[in-house]
Design an enzyme around this catalytic site. Structure first.
Site, PDB file in Angstrom:
ATOM      1  CG  ASP A  28      -2.310   0.503   0.955  1.00 40.37           C
ATOM      2  OD1 ASP A  28      -2.455   1.283   0.012  1.00 40.37           O
ATOM      3  OD2 ASP A  28      -3.239   0.174   1.730  1.00 40.37           O
ATOM      4  CG  ASP A  61      -9.550   2.062  -0.921  1.00 33.77           C
ATOM      5  OD1 ASP A  61      -8.526   1.993  -1.631  1.00 33.77           O
ATOM      6  OD2 ASP A  61      -9.528   1.937   0.313  1.00 33.77           O
TER       7      ASP A  61
HETATM    8  C1  GLA Z   1      -6.019   1.279   1.492  1.00 30.79           C
HETATM    9  C2  GLA Z   1      -6.131   0.277   0.342  1.00 30.79           C
HETATM   10  C3  GLA Z   1      -7.240  -0.705   0.651  1.00 30.79           C
HETATM   11  C4  GLA Z   1      -6.940  -1.421   1.965  1.00 30.79           C
HETATM   12  C5  GLA Z   1      -6.748  -0.420   3.077  1.00 30.79           C
HETATM   13  C6  GLA Z   1      -6.227  -1.068   4.350  1.00 30.79           C
HETATM   14  O1  GLA Z   1      -7.152   2.080   1.571  1.00 30.79           O
HETATM   15  O2  GLA Z   1      -6.368   0.929  -0.872  1.00 30.79           O
HETATM   16  O3  GLA Z   1      -7.390  -1.644  -0.399  1.00 30.79           O
HETATM   17  O4  GLA Z   1      -5.780  -2.212   1.795  1.00 30.79           O
HETATM   18  O5  GLA Z   1      -5.819   0.598   2.722  1.00 30.79           O
HETATM   19  O6  GLA Z   1      -6.016  -0.156   5.381  1.00 30.79           O
END
Ligand code: GLA
Length: 402
Positions: free
Chosen positions: A156, A211
């Site tokens: 990430d 997301d």
């Molecule tokens: C980010 C990523 C998500 C998930 C969260 C976890 O938002 O894009 O897919 O992995 O972090 O905290």
């Protein structure tokens, strides 16, 4: 004096073979992984931080017997929140309450089910949920993952401040490669630094978007009028237009993990979501509770004809070939010369959607068989065009076979 030979072969031939082998090796260490889009399950969309050894074992148990493993799902990935600290030597520590047997034992368990094991970390000092990130510990973390038996790392982008994305992801990619264990590398940088321009050879997949949310569409504009504060399925889909040339075997665009079965969309909408992720050659990472899904959701996630489109070895990403208001046609060329086609209706009323052969790279005088990939029926032979009634928020997905 005769020619210098080794085992009777002229030396120049052996040199050429060596160079070729070198060239192949130089090109493939990263890209030889994930020759087709990765398929699996990830904990985040449904469980967020509520992860545990018990959950992961029961999910692996379910995938092994509910038809998903047979359909091609492979990776069981723990997202954020499995890690709590670093030990006195700097090694990452899994939450001892939630993972009392440790990660090695859990990986062994997942492997014993014939599945692969994945973890999550972050290129910054902290993960998005505030757990320790890998910055400054890349080689140490990669070593630990390899010792545990990790097969997949999602990486990430929180708390990275001014870090350069290409440098940060290269560092971890190289660290993983240096362990000698094949570990699929998932770049989760949300598309901010256009990873499709530099990600091939560094990662096996890269997020192209922020997301996903479990909703058909969220048209909530940002204060400056740009789209969008939060994204639903439609917004993510639209962001894939134009990225198709960047994907291929070993390096895939990732429009985020699936929400199929999480409750925020209708069955027809989830069918559309799954059809598009298949056509886009997106990673098929389920994000629902696969231990207790309805028959309809299981049928979507395990549709072998749609999955075959996703896993086609040519590795083309499908793209939009026609759009008229809410009605669209998308097409993906397959390795046997056929086409997978989605007739898409994003609007509120049932409508006829038509594909003509010239839109999908065939001459219009051609007769071709059409097969429905959701009803699993051959629909007959059509010359030049095929059209179907498509309900609101739905797809008809067919294969066109000349
Ligand atoms: C980010 C990523 C998500 C998930 C969260 C976890 O938002 O894009 O897919 O992995 O972090 O905290």
């Amino acid at each position: 004096m005769g020619k210098v030979t080794l085992e009777g072969k002229p030396l120049y031939l052996l040199l050429a073979a060596l160079l070729l082998a070198e060239g192949v090796a130089a090109q493939t260490p990263r890209q030889s992984l994930a020759q087709t889009p990765p398929m699996g399950w990830n904990s985040w969309n449904k469980f967020a931080c509520k992860v545990s050894e018990e959950l992961i074992k029961s999910v692996a148990d379910a995938i092994a017997v509910n038809g998903m493993k047979d359909a091609g799902y492979q990776f069981v990935v723990i997202d954020d929140c499995w890690q709590v600290s670093r030990d006195e030597n700097g090694f990452i520590v899994a939450d001892p309450q939630l993972f009392p047997s440790g990660m090695k034992a859990l990986a062994d368990y997942v492997h014993s089910k014939g599945l692969k094991f994945g973890l999550y970390s972050d290129a910054g000092s902290k993960t998005c949920a505030g757990r320790p990130g890998s910055q400054g510990h890349e080689y140490q973390d990669a070593l630990q993952y390899a010792r545990w038996g990790v097969d997949y790392l999602k990486y990430d982008w929180c708390s990275t401040e001014k870090r350069n994305a290409e440098e940060a992801y290269s560092t971890m990619s190289n660290a993983l490669l240096s362990t000698g264990r094949p570990i699929v590398f998932s770049i989760c940088e949300w598309g901010t630094a256009k990873p499709w321009l530099w990600g091939a050879g560094i990662g096996n997949l890269w997020r192209t978007t922020p997301d996903i949310n479990d909703v058909w569409s969220i048209h909530k504009k940002l204060p400056n009028g740009d789209c969008c504060e939060r994204l639903g399925f439609l917004e993510l889909l639209d962001m894939q237009v134009g990225l198709e040339s960047f994907a291929g075997p070993g390096h895939w665009n990732d429009p985020d993990m699936m929400e199929v079965g999480n409750g925020g969309m209708t069955i027809a909408e989830y069918r559309a979501h799954f059809s598009f992720w298949a056509l886009l050659a997106a990673p098929l990472i389920a994000g629902n509770d696969v231990r207790s899904m309805s028959p309809e959701i299981k049928e979507i996630l395990t549709n072998s004809e749609v999955i075959a489109v996703n896993q086609d070895k040519l590795g083309r990403q499908g793209h939009r070939v026609a759009k008229s208001g809410d009605l669209e046609v998308w097409s993906k060329g397959l390795s046997d010369g056929t086409r997978a086609v989605i007739l898409f209706n994003r609007g509120p009323l049932e409508s006829d959607v038509r594909v003509s052969w010239d839109q999908i790279g065939y001459p219009n005088h051609l007769a071709a068989k059409v097969r429905d990939l959701w009803s699993h029926r051959d629909l007959g032979s059509f010359t030049g065009t095929y059209s179907a009634k498509v309900p609101s928020h739905s797809v008809v997905m067919v294969k066109v076979v000349p």
